[in-house]
Design a protein around this motif. Structure first.
Motif: not given
Length: 304
Positions: A16-17, A105-106
């Motif tokens: 996600s990051l 990327d979230s």
């Protein structure tokens, strides 16, 4: 206990990051696309600067027609990964990237990519709307479509890659020559007109540039095309009598003389290379020397 000078190496990337480094939303058919890059980060937001995680990515590339294309993951060995592909069909594609099964990327893990056509191919491009003959001053329209080497219809204006010639050039005699692209139909057309006839024809060539070469379109009817230009409607005032025709007639005799028919522009109207032959039969005489000439003009008008 004193602990110092320890070096900690982060080895747990976070899906996600991890972020898009660069995105590229366009590509060209047949040319490898290399513009989409992802950088890995760990759970604390630290950038990972080493490679080795290539096999943890799952990438899909799906076209608007549900075509599934192959994507190669390129490990740059510095925490960055490139996603490269090459497709032959021009259309919209959606790239989806997951790391360890999770969106990067979230969750912003998709990229829309528009693949456009490559350069026009003279072999695949076609002339599909042809004209064999026309009259003077008539707009002659020849339609053609451009395709690339992969049979993709060119859907953009590439007039700079097209060369159109008409020989002899109608513009040198007061005619016209234009080339246009229709954004609705994605078709191209050549329109030309000329006030001068040509029994041998006007030769139209449509050439396309592909790299360093420029060649005639060969698909469909192909290039070159020959258009025969015929005279327009007969104009009595432009019809002429041969200078060798008789100027006086003898009663009760028969004979013939030649008339060259022409349109309003003076273009000769010939069914063959010779003028028209008009037969006559003198049935009476007149003391007025103009009667014979007037009679001839009447016959000419009726003939024309």
């Amino acid at each position: 206990i004193s602990i110092k000078d320890w070096t900690f190496k982060v080895i747990a990337p976070s899906a996600s990051l991890s972020k898009w480094e660069t995105r590229r939303g366009t590509a060209t058919a047949g040319i490898r696309s290399t513009g989409n890059i992802v950088t890995l980060y760990d759970a604390c937001g630290n950038r990972i600067s080493f490679g080795g995680h290539k096999d943890r990515f799952a990438v899909s590339l799906v076209g608007a027609d549900s075509t599934i294309a192959e994507v190669e993951v390129n490990d740059y060995e510095n925490g960055k990964y490139g996603f490269e592909f090459s497709v032959s069909k021009a259309q919209m594609y959606t790239m989806t990237i997951r790391f360890d099964g999770l969106g990067i990327d979230s969750g912003s893990n998709t990229q829309t990519i528009t693949v456009s056509e490559s350069s026009p191919s003279p072999i695949n491009s076609i002339i599909d709307d042809m004209v064999d003959s026309a009259e003077v001053n008539e707009n002659i329209i020849v339609g053609f479509r451009l395709y690339d080497i992969y049979q993709n219809l060119i859907r953009t204006d590439v007039l700079d890659d097209i060369s159109v010639t008409v020989t002899p050039d109608p513009r040198t005699v007061g005619g016209a020559l234009t080339t246009e692209w229709n954004s609705t139909s994605q078709n191209y057309s050549v329109t030309f007109s000329t006030p001068i006839t040509s029994l041998s024809g006007y030769v139209l060539r449509v050439l396309v540039s592909n790299g360093d070469a420029t060649n005639d379109i060969t698909g469909g009817g192909g290039s070159p095309q020959t258009v025969i230009i015929q005279a327009g409607e007969i104009s009595v005032s432009k019809c002429t009598r041969d200078v060798g025709n008789p100027t006086s007639l003898v009663a009760r005799t028969t004979g013939s003389f030649y008339i060259t028919a022409a349109d309003s522009g003076g273009n000769q109207i010939l069914a063959n290379p010779l003028p028209y032959t008009v037969g006559y039969n003198v049935t009476m005489t007149s003391g007025d020397p103009n009667v014979g000439e007037i009679g001839c003009l009447v016959d000419c008008a009726n003939f024309c």
